[in-house]
Design a protein around this motif. Structure first.
Motif, PDB file in Angstrom:
ATOM      1  N   ASP A 159     -25.132  42.473 -18.851  1.00 36.58           N
ATOM      2  CA  ASP A 159     -26.241  41.520 -18.698  1.00 36.58           C
ATOM      3  C   ASP A 159     -26.325  40.500 -19.825  1.00 36.58           C
ATOM      4  O   ASP A 159     -26.826  39.406 -19.638  1.00 36.58           O
ATOM      5  N   ASP A 160     -25.845  40.897 -21.004  1.00 36.05           N
ATOM      6  CA  ASP A 160     -25.981  40.007 -22.158  1.00 36.05           C
ATOM      7  C   ASP A 160     -24.923  38.908 -22.207  1.00 36.05           C
ATOM      8  O   ASP A 160     -24.975  38.044 -23.073  1.00 36.05           O
ATOM      9  N   LEU A 161     -23.956  38.966 -21.296  1.00 40.37           N
ATOM     10  CA  LEU A 161     -22.924  37.929 -21.284  1.00 40.37           C
ATOM     11  C   LEU A 161     -23.493  36.625 -20.733  1.00 40.37           C
ATOM     12  O   LEU A 161     -24.540  36.600 -20.085  1.00 40.37           O
ATOM     13  N   LYS A 162     -22.773  35.543 -20.987  1.00 40.15           N
ATOM     14  CA  LYS A 162     -23.209  34.245 -20.479  1.00 40.15           C
ATOM     15  C   LYS A 162     -22.625  34.068 -19.074  1.00 40.15           C
ATOM     16  O   LYS A 162     -21.448  33.787 -18.906  1.00 40.15           O
ATOM     17  N   TRP A 163     -23.457  34.277 -18.073  1.00 42.31           N
ATOM     18  CA  TRP A 163     -22.990  34.226 -16.690  1.00 42.31           C
ATOM     19  C   TRP A 163     -23.190  32.836 -16.103  1.00 42.31           C
ATOM     20  O   TRP A 163     -24.204  32.203 -16.333  1.00 42.31           O
ATOM     21  N   MET A 164     -22.205  32.398 -15.331  1.00 43.54           N
ATOM     22  CA  MET A 164     -22.318  31.117 -14.653  1.00 43.54           C
ATOM     23  C   MET A 164     -22.394  31.408 -13.151  1.00 43.54           C
ATOM     24  O   MET A 164     -21.527  32.104 -12.610  1.00 43.54           O
ATOM     25  N   SER A 165     -23.431  30.886 -12.486  1.00 44.05           N
ATOM     26  CA  SER A 165     -23.579  31.156 -11.057  1.00 44.05           C
ATOM     27  C   SER A 165     -22.708  30.233 -10.235  1.00 44.05           C
ATOM     28  O   SER A 165     -22.782  29.021 -10.374  1.00 44.05           O
ATOM     29  N   LEU A 166     -21.882  30.821  -9.368  1.00 50.04           N
ATOM     30  CA  LEU A 166     -21.114  30.007  -8.423  1.00 50.04           C
ATOM     31  C   LEU A 166     -21.875  29.851  -7.121  1.00 50.04           C
ATOM     32  O   LEU A 166     -21.722  28.876  -6.401  1.00 50.04           O
ATOM     33  N   SER A 167     -22.698  30.853  -6.832  1.00 50.95           N
ATOM     34  CA  SER A 167     -23.538  30.829  -5.642  1.00 50.95           C
ATOM     35  C   SER A 167     -24.636  31.854  -5.933  1.00 50.95           C
ATOM     36  O   SER A 167     -24.561  32.552  -6.950  1.00 50.95           O
ATOM     37  N   PRO A 168     -25.646  31.953  -5.092  1.00 53.73           N
ATOM     38  CA  PRO A 168     -26.699  32.944  -5.385  1.00 53.73           C
ATOM     39  C   PRO A 168     -26.150  34.369  -5.511  1.00 53.73           C
ATOM     40  O   PRO A 168     -26.746  35.203  -6.183  1.00 53.73           O
ATOM     41  N   ALA A 169     -25.014  34.638  -4.916  1.00 55.46           N
ATOM     42  CA  ALA A 169     -24.514  36.014  -4.920  1.00 55.46           C
ATOM     43  C   ALA A 169     -23.344  36.240  -5.881  1.00 55.46           C
ATOM     44  O   ALA A 169     -22.960  37.373  -6.125  1.00 55.46           O
ATOM     45  N   VAL A 170     -22.760  35.179  -6.406  1.00 56.69           N
ATOM     46  CA  VAL A 170     -21.544  35.317  -7.209  1.00 56.69           C
ATOM     47  C   VAL A 170     -21.707  34.684  -8.591  1.00 56.69           C
ATOM     48  O   VAL A 170     -22.083  33.520  -8.713  1.00 56.69           O
ATOM     49  N   LYS A 171     -21.434  35.485  -9.622  1.00 54.66           N
ATOM     50  CA  LYS A 171     -21.504  34.976 -10.991  1.00 54.66           C
ATOM     51  C   LYS A 171     -20.198  35.258 -11.724  1.00 54.66           C
ATOM     52  O   LYS A 171     -19.525  36.243 -11.445  1.00 54.66           O
ATOM     53  N   ILE A 172     -19.869  34.376 -12.659  1.00 55.45           N
ATOM     54  CA  ILE A 172     -18.650  34.552 -13.447  1.00 55.45           C
ATOM     55  C   ILE A 172     -18.995  34.458 -14.932  1.00 55.45           C
ATOM     56  O   ILE A 172     -19.812  33.635 -15.331  1.00 55.45           O
ATOM     57  N   LEU A 212     -15.075  38.053 -16.066  1.00 56.31           N
ATOM     58  CA  LEU A 212     -15.687  39.026 -15.173  1.00 56.31           C
ATOM     59  C   LEU A 212     -16.263  38.283 -13.980  1.00 56.31           C
ATOM     60  O   LEU A 212     -16.787  37.179 -14.132  1.00 56.31           O
ATOM     61  N   THR A 213     -16.161  38.886 -12.806  1.00 58.07           N
ATOM     62  CA  THR A 213     -16.827  38.357 -11.630  1.00 58.07           C
ATOM     63  C   THR A 213     -17.834  39.408 -11.183  1.00 58.07           C
ATOM     64  O   THR A 213     -17.515  40.601 -11.157  1.00 58.07           O
ATOM     65  N   ARG A 214     -19.028  38.955 -10.874  1.00 56.92           N
ATOM     66  CA  ARG A 214     -20.082  39.895 -10.492  1.00 56.92           C
ATOM     67  C   ARG A 214     -20.661  39.438  -9.161  1.00 56.92           C
ATOM     68  O   ARG A 214     -21.155  38.318  -9.052  1.00 56.92           O
ATOM     69  N   ILE A 215     -20.578  40.299  -8.164  1.00 53.28           N
ATOM     70  CA  ILE A 215     -20.964  39.909  -6.815  1.00 53.28           C
ATOM     71  C   ILE A 215     -21.993  40.893  -6.281  1.00 53.28           C
ATOM     72  O   ILE A 215     -21.844  42.114  -6.438  1.00 53.28           O
ATOM     73  N   LYS A 216     -23.032  40.348  -5.654  1.00 53.00           N
ATOM     74  CA  LYS A 216     -24.098  41.210  -5.134  1.00 53.00           C
ATOM     75  C   LYS A 216     -23.607  42.078  -3.971  1.00 53.00           C
ATOM     76  O   LYS A 216     -22.672  41.705  -3.256  1.00 53.00           O
ATOM     77  N   ALA A 217     -24.301  43.204  -3.782  1.00 48.60           N
ATOM     78  CA  ALA A 217     -23.946  44.123  -2.695  1.00 48.60           C
ATOM     79  C   ALA A 217     -23.908  43.382  -1.361  1.00 48.60           C
ATOM     80  O   ALA A 217     -24.799  42.589  -1.061  1.00 48.60           O
ATOM     81  N   GLY A 218     -22.876  43.615  -0.597  1.00 49.72           N
ATOM     82  CA  GLY A 218     -22.761  43.044   0.732  1.00 49.72           C
ATOM     83  C   GLY A 218     -22.340  41.582   0.771  1.00 49.72           C
ATOM     84  O   GLY A 218     -22.080  41.032   1.841  1.00 49.72           O
ATOM     85  N   ALA A 219     -22.266  40.933  -0.395  1.00 52.73           N
ATOM     86  CA  ALA A 219     -21.923  39.502  -0.403  1.00 52.73           C
ATOM     87  C   ALA A 219     -20.415  39.309  -0.352  1.00 52.73           C
ATOM     88  O   ALA A 219     -19.642  40.267  -0.469  1.00 52.73           O
ATOM     89  N   PHE A 220     -19.970  38.067  -0.191  1.00 48.65           N
ATOM     90  CA  PHE A 220     -18.530  37.810  -0.194  1.00 48.65           C
ATOM     91  C   PHE A 220     -18.203  36.609  -1.064  1.00 48.65           C
ATOM     92  O   PHE A 220     -19.060  35.780  -1.358  1.00 48.65           O
ATOM     93  N   ILE A 221     -16.976  36.582  -1.505  1.00 45.26           N
ATOM     94  CA  ILE A 221     -16.477  35.397  -2.196  1.00 45.26           C
ATOM     95  C   ILE A 221     -15.826  34.524  -1.130  1.00 45.26           C
ATOM     96  O   ILE A 221     -15.000  35.016  -0.354  1.00 45.26           O
ATOM     97  N   PRO A 222     -16.203  33.241  -1.051  1.00 44.95           N
ATOM     98  CA  PRO A 222     -15.633  32.397   0.003  1.00 44.95           C
ATOM     99  C   PRO A 222     -14.110  32.394  -0.043  1.00 44.95           C
ATOM    100  O   PRO A 222     -13.515  32.600  -1.104  1.00 44.95           O
ATOM    101  N   SER A 223     -13.516  32.167   1.100  1.00 41.41           N
ATOM    102  CA  SER A 223     -12.071  32.167   1.242  1.00 41.41           C
ATOM    103  C   SER A 223     -11.409  31.273   0.187  1.00 41.41           C
ATOM    104  O   SER A 223     -11.817  30.139  -0.024  1.00 41.41           O
ATOM    105  N   HIS A 224     -10.411  31.838  -0.502  1.00 39.93           N
ATOM    106  CA  HIS A 224      -9.773  31.047  -1.565  1.00 39.93           C
ATOM    107  C   HIS A 224      -8.309  31.430  -1.711  1.00 39.93           C
ATOM    108  O   HIS A 224      -7.864  32.468  -1.229  1.00 39.93           O
ATOM    109  N   THR A 225      -7.548  30.570  -2.385  1.00 42.41           N
ATOM    110  CA  THR A 225      -6.165  30.894  -2.711  1.00 42.41           C
ATOM    111  C   THR A 225      -6.025  30.978  -4.220  1.00 42.41           C
ATOM    112  O   THR A 225      -6.889  30.512  -4.961  1.00 42.41           O
TER     113      THR A 225
END
Lengths: 243, 191
Positions: free
Chosen positions: A126-139, A153-166
């Motif tokens: 929790d003490d890290l500096k997180w950057m939100s990519l979306s409401p459910a995904v933080k880096i 680190l990537t932190r994703i909420k339960a049940g959420a998804f990371i959008p399709s990527h390469t």
């Protein structure tokens, strides 16, 4: 049960000490979870030890006499200290001192941070500096290496998804907490996943808990959806390989 | 037989380790110097040709560690060669980081354990000795192209990719040579 492991190539590079430190972070954090890979890494060290102890090397060398005389007396008189004698000691105890200093226990303290990550995560996730990519995904970036590799680190909420990527370069992912799945399988705590530039996927986190992953990337990921593409410049801006 | 030689050699070095640990025996330390320092220097010089300073520095680190930590060495957990190899390897990683090759903010100290005391037991000791005998014998039988890539990775400290670039051989070929070699040494435990 851990089902996904680093390749034998990666473990060989780790055991020989040739692996870059960013990648070694991911491999050693996996080894903490995986006895099988620890045994494998140890076996690979035996190869190094045999090559190292080549009997063809002459055991006495006149040129070394000066070093020998000089060094041995200094060592036995205790005149020189090891400059790297930090091994084997407990990892930094920042976490403990925070707890002792009366910091309220957050829900986070249920997470155990792997020993090899503690130098990059001194207290809690929790003490890290997180950057939100979306409401459910933080880096959260842990280290930007000069060779362009990023440890994050990537932190994703339960049940959420990371959008399709390469992936535009090699990527290693280690599941630290929770679980996620993609087209190829389900990945749980301790699983180590290697992806290369050709791979395109859309990970989904299981519904029961949030998921925290360690990622080591040689280049930023690229979102492939119509709207999520807008995030790519942000990811590039924060990745050391493109700055 | 090469193995007879080895059987005579190993107990001597082991005896020296125990003399260093228990009797602070300086003559024993000198014999360990004679055996290991040329190997440590060769290990460093093959990674950084001409870098005598680095070679001496790392030799010094390893010797200090032998003197200070001989009592923690457990032959049931790792052979002496392996113990010294991992110390030299770690010291080399540390040196290269401090001197700029890796250009990193990451401290390697918590990423590579010196030696694992996990499950140390006499059975494991015997098993490791068998493993090492197999590896030693099989190394001699390896085709030179496979031995070459192993030396690049283990002694020169190159990644597969660096080895491929340096030898101008495709990465896939390098990977399969390493894998073939490791298979012959019977050190791959799964897949």
């Amino acid at each position: 049960m851990i089902r996904y492991h680093p390749s034998i190539e990666l473990l060989t590079e780790y055991s020989s000490g040739s692996l870059s430190l960013a990648k070694a972070v991911a491999v050693s954090a996996h080894l903490e979870h995986c006895k099988e890979c620890r045994t494998q890494a140890h076996k690979l060290e035996l190869v190094g030890a045999e090559l190292f102890s080549d009997p063809a090397i002459p055991t006495s060398d006149q040129q070394l006499n000066q070093l020998k005389t000089n060094l041995l007396s200094k060592i036995t008189n205790g005149e020189i200290e090891s400059s790297f004698d930090k091994y084997g000691q407990a990892a930094p105890s920042v976490r403990m001192s925070k707890l002792q200093s009366g910091r309220p226990l957050s829900s986070e303290s249920k997470y155990q941070i792997p020993k090899s990550l503690r130098q990059l995560i001194p207290s809690f996730y929790d003490d890290l500096k997180w950057m939100s990519l979306s409401p459910a995904v933080k880096i959260a970036t842990l280290s930007n290496e000069k060779d362009g590799t990023q440890v994050a680190l990537t932190r994703i909420k339960a049940g959420a998804f990371i959008p399709s990527h390469t992936h535009t370069g090699d990527e290693f992912t280690l599941v630290l907490e929770g679980a996620f799945s993609d087209e190829s399988g389900v990945y749980k705590k301790g699983d180590f996943i290697s992806r290369d530039a050709r791979h395109k996927h859309k990970p989904v986190v299981t519904k029961d808990a949030e998921c925290i992953c360690l990622t080591v990337t040689e280049a930023p990921i690229e979102f492939t959806g119509w709207f999520t593409r807008l995030l790519n410049p942000i990811l590039r801006k924060h990745h050391p390989s493109t700055s | 037989m090469g193995q007879t030689n080895n059987d005579e050699r190993t107990p001597t070095l082991l005896d020296d380790m125990f003399s260093v640990a228990n009797k602070r025996d300086q003559a024993a330390l000198a014999r360990l110097f004679d055996h290991f320092v040329p190997r440590i220097r060769a290990f460093c010089l093959t990674a950084q040709p001409g870098s005598n300073l680095m070679a001496d520095d790392i030799a010094q680190e390893v010797l200090i560690r032998i003197w200070n930590k001989a009592h923690t060495y457990n032959p049931e957990s790792a052979s002496l060669n392996t113990w010294v190899f991992t110390i030299a390897r770690n010291a080399r990683i540390d040196y290269l980081r401090k001197n700029g090759r890796y250009q990193t903010g990451i401290d390697p100290d918590f990423l590579w354990a010196d030696d694992e005391d996990e499950n140390a037991d006499p059975f494991r000791e015997a098993q490791q000795k068998r493993d090492q005998d197999t590896i030693r014998a099989s190394l001699k039988q390896l085709p030179s192209d496979q031995r070459q890539v192993l030396a690049k990775v283990y002694l020169e400290g190159k990644t597969h990719k660096e080895t491929s670039e340096e030898l101008n051989i495709p990465l896939g070929t390098i990977k399969s040579r390493v894998r073939l070699a490791l298979n012959k040494l019977t050190v791959i435990i799964r897949r």
